[in-house]
Design a protein around this motif. Structure first.
Motif, PDB file in Angstrom:
ATOM      1  N   ASP A 145       0.833  -1.207   0.000  1.00 28.16           N
ATOM      2  CA  ASP A 145       0.000   0.000   0.000  1.00 28.16           C
ATOM      3  C   ASP A 145       0.863   1.251   0.000  1.00 28.16           C
ATOM      4  O   ASP A 145       0.612   2.215  -0.757  1.00 28.16           O
ATOM      5  CB  ASP A 145      -0.923  -0.034   1.223  1.00 28.16           C
ATOM      6  CG  ASP A 145      -2.021   1.014   1.141  1.00 28.16           C
ATOM      7  OD1 ASP A 145      -1.701   2.216   1.211  1.00 28.16           O
ATOM      8  OD2 ASP A 145      -3.195   0.613   1.000  1.00 28.16           O
ATOM      9  N   LEU A 186       2.626   1.753  -3.359  1.00 29.10           N
ATOM     10  CA  LEU A 186       1.746   2.341  -4.367  1.00 29.10           C
ATOM     11  C   LEU A 186       1.527   3.828  -4.099  1.00 29.10           C
ATOM     12  O   LEU A 186       1.407   4.635  -5.033  1.00 29.10           O
ATOM     13  CB  LEU A 186       0.404   1.602  -4.386  1.00 29.10           C
ATOM     14  CG  LEU A 186       0.419   0.174  -4.912  1.00 29.10           C
ATOM     15  CD1 LEU A 186      -0.955  -0.463  -4.755  1.00 29.10           C
ATOM     16  CD2 LEU A 186       0.856   0.134  -6.378  1.00 29.10           C
ATOM     17  N   ALA A 187       1.459   4.185  -2.806  1.00 29.74           N
ATOM     18  CA  ALA A 187       1.285   5.597  -2.471  1.00 29.74           C
ATOM     19  C   ALA A 187       2.493   6.427  -2.901  1.00 29.74           C
ATOM     20  O   ALA A 187       2.355   7.598  -3.290  1.00 29.74           O
ATOM     21  CB  ALA A 187       1.055   5.744  -0.968  1.00 29.74           C
ATOM     22  N   THR A 238       2.828   7.072  -7.705  1.00 30.64           N
ATOM     23  CA  THR A 238       1.494   7.423  -8.190  1.00 30.64           C
ATOM     24  C   THR A 238       1.244   6.946  -9.615  1.00 30.64           C
ATOM     25  O   THR A 238       0.090   6.697 -10.000  1.00 30.64           O
ATOM     26  CB  THR A 238       1.308   8.946  -8.129  1.00 30.64           C
ATOM     27  OG1 THR A 238       2.384   9.584  -8.844  1.00 30.64           O
ATOM     28  CG2 THR A 238       1.316   9.415  -6.668  1.00 30.64           C
ATOM     29  N   LYS A 251      -0.117   3.571  -9.250  1.00 30.01           N
ATOM     30  CA  LYS A 251      -1.420   3.646  -8.585  1.00 30.01           C
ATOM     31  C   LYS A 251      -2.519   4.004  -9.581  1.00 30.01           C
ATOM     32  O   LYS A 251      -3.655   3.511  -9.480  1.00 30.01           O
ATOM     33  CB  LYS A 251      -1.350   4.686  -7.466  1.00 30.01           C
ATOM     34  CG  LYS A 251      -2.569   4.711  -6.570  1.00 30.01           C
ATOM     35  CD  LYS A 251      -2.336   5.682  -5.420  1.00 30.01           C
ATOM     36  CE  LYS A 251      -3.535   5.696  -4.488  1.00 30.01           C
ATOM     37  NZ  LYS A 251      -3.317   6.625  -3.339  1.00 30.01           N
ATOM     38  N   LYS A 252      -2.176   4.817 -10.598  1.00 29.43           N
ATOM     39  CA  LYS A 252      -3.169   5.229 -11.581  1.00 29.43           C
ATOM     40  C   LYS A 252      -3.579   4.077 -12.509  1.00 29.43           C
ATOM     41  O   LYS A 252      -4.627   4.143 -13.158  1.00 29.43           O
ATOM     42  CB  LYS A 252      -2.614   6.384 -12.408  1.00 29.43           C
ATOM     43  CG  LYS A 252      -2.453   7.679 -11.617  1.00 29.43           C
ATOM     44  CD  LYS A 252      -1.857   8.777 -12.476  1.00 29.43           C
ATOM     45  CE  LYS A 252      -1.684  10.070 -11.672  1.00 29.43           C
ATOM     46  NZ  LYS A 252      -1.081  11.152 -12.479  1.00 29.43           N
ATOM     47  N   PHE A 256      -9.605   1.617  -4.054  1.00 29.78           N
ATOM     48  CA  PHE A 256      -9.032   2.471  -3.017  1.00 29.78           C
ATOM     49  C   PHE A 256     -10.151   3.111  -2.183  1.00 29.78           C
ATOM     50  O   PHE A 256     -11.228   3.424  -2.695  1.00 29.78           O
ATOM     51  CB  PHE A 256      -8.156   3.558  -3.639  1.00 29.78           C
ATOM     52  CG  PHE A 256      -6.968   3.018  -4.372  1.00 29.78           C
ATOM     53  CD1 PHE A 256      -5.753   2.838  -3.715  1.00 29.78           C
ATOM     54  CD2 PHE A 256      -7.053   2.678  -5.711  1.00 29.78           C
ATOM     55  CE1 PHE A 256      -4.656   2.338  -4.390  1.00 29.78           C
ATOM     56  CE2 PHE A 256      -5.955   2.172  -6.392  1.00 29.78           C
ATOM     57  CZ  PHE A 256      -4.756   2.004  -5.729  1.00 29.78           C
ATOM     58  N   SER A 275      -0.332   9.873   0.692  1.00 29.87           N
ATOM     59  CA  SER A 275      -1.682   9.623   0.206  1.00 29.87           C
ATOM     60  C   SER A 275      -2.603   9.334   1.372  1.00 29.87           C
ATOM     61  O   SER A 275      -2.168   8.813   2.413  1.00 29.87           O
ATOM     62  CB  SER A 275      -1.679   8.437  -0.780  1.00 29.87           C
ATOM     63  OG  SER A 275      -2.990   8.106  -1.154  1.00 29.87           O
ATOM     64  N   ILE A 311      -5.455   0.732  -0.331  1.00 28.81           N
ATOM     65  CA  ILE A 311      -5.919  -0.438  -1.085  1.00 28.81           C
ATOM     66  C   ILE A 311      -6.087  -1.664  -0.198  1.00 28.81           C
ATOM     67  O   ILE A 311      -6.734  -2.634  -0.570  1.00 28.81           O
ATOM     68  CB  ILE A 311      -4.944  -0.758  -2.252  1.00 28.81           C
ATOM     69  CG1 ILE A 311      -5.620  -1.694  -3.258  1.00 28.81           C
ATOM     70  CG2 ILE A 311      -3.646  -1.377  -1.724  1.00 28.81           C
ATOM     71  CD1 ILE A 311      -4.794  -1.948  -4.507  1.00 28.81           C
TER      72      ILE A 311
END
Length: 439
Positions: free
Chosen positions: A36, A39-40, A43, A46-47, A54, A134, A138
């Protein structure tokens, strides 16, 4: 210690597998939080994932809290169901059948999944906090997936427990495990038994005899026969087992007799190949499986129960097991090395003893029930039909004992006709011209 014996002990401990699940899910929760935060920090990755995966902090805490509470409730219900089944086994069937239920891997996997899921959700809930990168997470999606898995396991486990509690399924499971134990036991002995048919003569008078006594008290659960033969070969000795698997021994009970040419033998090492435990366990123990089936039959015909169909089912399974035992029955007590030198001596049990131990209690307590007595006759007929002449003779001699008990009861005419019709089939199966009938 034998790997097989250790593995069996682990399986018999109800808490070990669920504890392993809990530890694995704990690590999985930590890895999920790392993912998590990864991924934060990235970005662009994450997109690539859909936005509905999320959630914000408040929703994530709500989801994880609800999941952890639900999984704890689910685990409690499952434990309660397990206790109900164990109580039923104790009261209705036999205390010995609890081992079959407790060692059932599917039940342990199910409980482990619930415990692991609860730990997973709880650890995520503790680790969940806002960071400077962020405010979306997730990990609640991972927890939802785990919850779905636990829900499916819950439905499966409830179904599995309800199937287990059926006495017919329990009898079938015990019979299959007993036949499997018999197959494994005979498979590992095949080579040594084949060699024993051409074994060299013994000259024990020129060797020194010594006794090895037990240092523990309890039941002999397992004997590593292959390693015992290998040890005897390496040390050029001959070993005779005075006690056998499932026998109870006390401290200083003579276990082995050893013949060797010197006194340098390591007696403690020999004892390491014999495993003694305080309780009886079903590990390649055919007699223990037979005992369970006999106890289920006895409970079924006990006053107040009056369930002869369960007793008949147990007797039918006993017939199958005894048929297999008769086919594997060997009069050779010698186990040899590659050069066909005798290394280990184990007196083989007589098939008459197997028949007697299987049916003498059922005959005594079910002697007034025509269906139970006929089921014993049918089991003997099955054994005789599928085995050689020497087994037929043993079955025929044993049938005289059963018939003696039958004659001690006053039967009605139709009961006599029913019993005699099956006695005639037994006579034919044993290749006899004339058989005894009740009048």
């Amino acid at each position: 210690m034998s790997f097989k014996f250790t593995l069996n002990k682990i399986k018999s401990n109800f808490w070990i597998l669920p504890a392993m699940y809990g530890f694995c899910f704990f690590l999985l929760a930590l890895l999920s939080m790392k993912l998590d935060r990864f991924l934060a920090a990235h970005t662009n990755l994450k997109k690539l994932l859909p936005s509905f995966f999320f959630t914000d902090k408040e929703l994530a805490q709500t989801v994880l809290s609800a999941i952890s509470t639900s999984l704890l409730t689910m685990t409690t219900i499952t434990f309660s169901s397990v206790l109900v089944v164990q109580t039923t086994f104790l009261a209705q069937y036999s205390p010995r059948t609890l081992q079959n239920f407790n060692t059932e891997s599917k039940i342990q996997h199910g409980l482990g999944t619930f415990i692991g899921g609860y730990i997973f959700a709880l650890v995520l809930l503790i680790q969940l906090r806002e960071n400077e990168l962020s405010n979306t997470f997730i990990v609640p999606t991972f927890a939802v997936v785990v919850a779905f898995i636990c829900l499916g396991m819950f439905v499966f486990l409830i179904h599995h427990v309800t199937e287990w509690i059926k006495v017919g399924n329990l009898i079938s499971i015990i019979a299959k495990e007993t036949l499997s134990s018999l197959e494994k036991s005979k498979r590992k002995e095949t080579h040594h038994l084949q060699a024993s048919r051409e074994s060299r003569g013994l000259d024990l008078e020129k060797m020194k005899e010594s006794k090895i006594k037990s240092k523990k008290q309890g039941y002999i659960q397992y004997i590593e026969l292959a390693k015992l033969v290998e040890f005897a070969t390496q040390n050029n000795i001959i070993i005779k087992l005075e006690k056998f698997q499932r026998n109870y021994v006390d401290v200083d009970t003579p276990l082995l007799t050893v013949w060797n040419e010197n006194d340098s033998i390591n007696k403690n090492q020999i004892l390491n190949y014999i495993f003694i435990t305080p309780d009886q366990e079903a590990m390649e123990n055919v007699e223990f499986g037979i005992q369970k089936l006999v106890e289920i039959a006895l409970r079924a015909i006990a006053p107040g129960k009056n369930d002869p169909e369960t007793a008949i089912n147990s007797i039918e399974q006993l017939g199958q097991i005894l048929t297999k035992i008769a086919k594997e029955n060997s009069p050779f007590p010698f186990y040899c090395d590659e050069q066909k030198n005798v290394r280990v001596i184990i007196e083989q049990p007589d098939f008459r003893d197997d028949l007697y131990k299987s049916f003498y209690q059922i005959r005594h307590y079910g002697k007034a029930d025509v269906s139970v007595m006929v089921s014993i006759i049918k089991a003997l007929t099955l054994i005789a039909e599928t085995n050689e002449n020497n087994i037929k003779e043993i079955v025929w001699d044993f049938s005289a004992y059963i018939l003696e008990g039958i004659k001690a009861v006053e039967w009605l005419n139709m009961d006599k006709e029913f019993i005699n019709s099956h006695l005639k089939k037994l006579t034919k199966a044993c290749a006899k011209n004339n058989g005894q009938l009740i009048k």
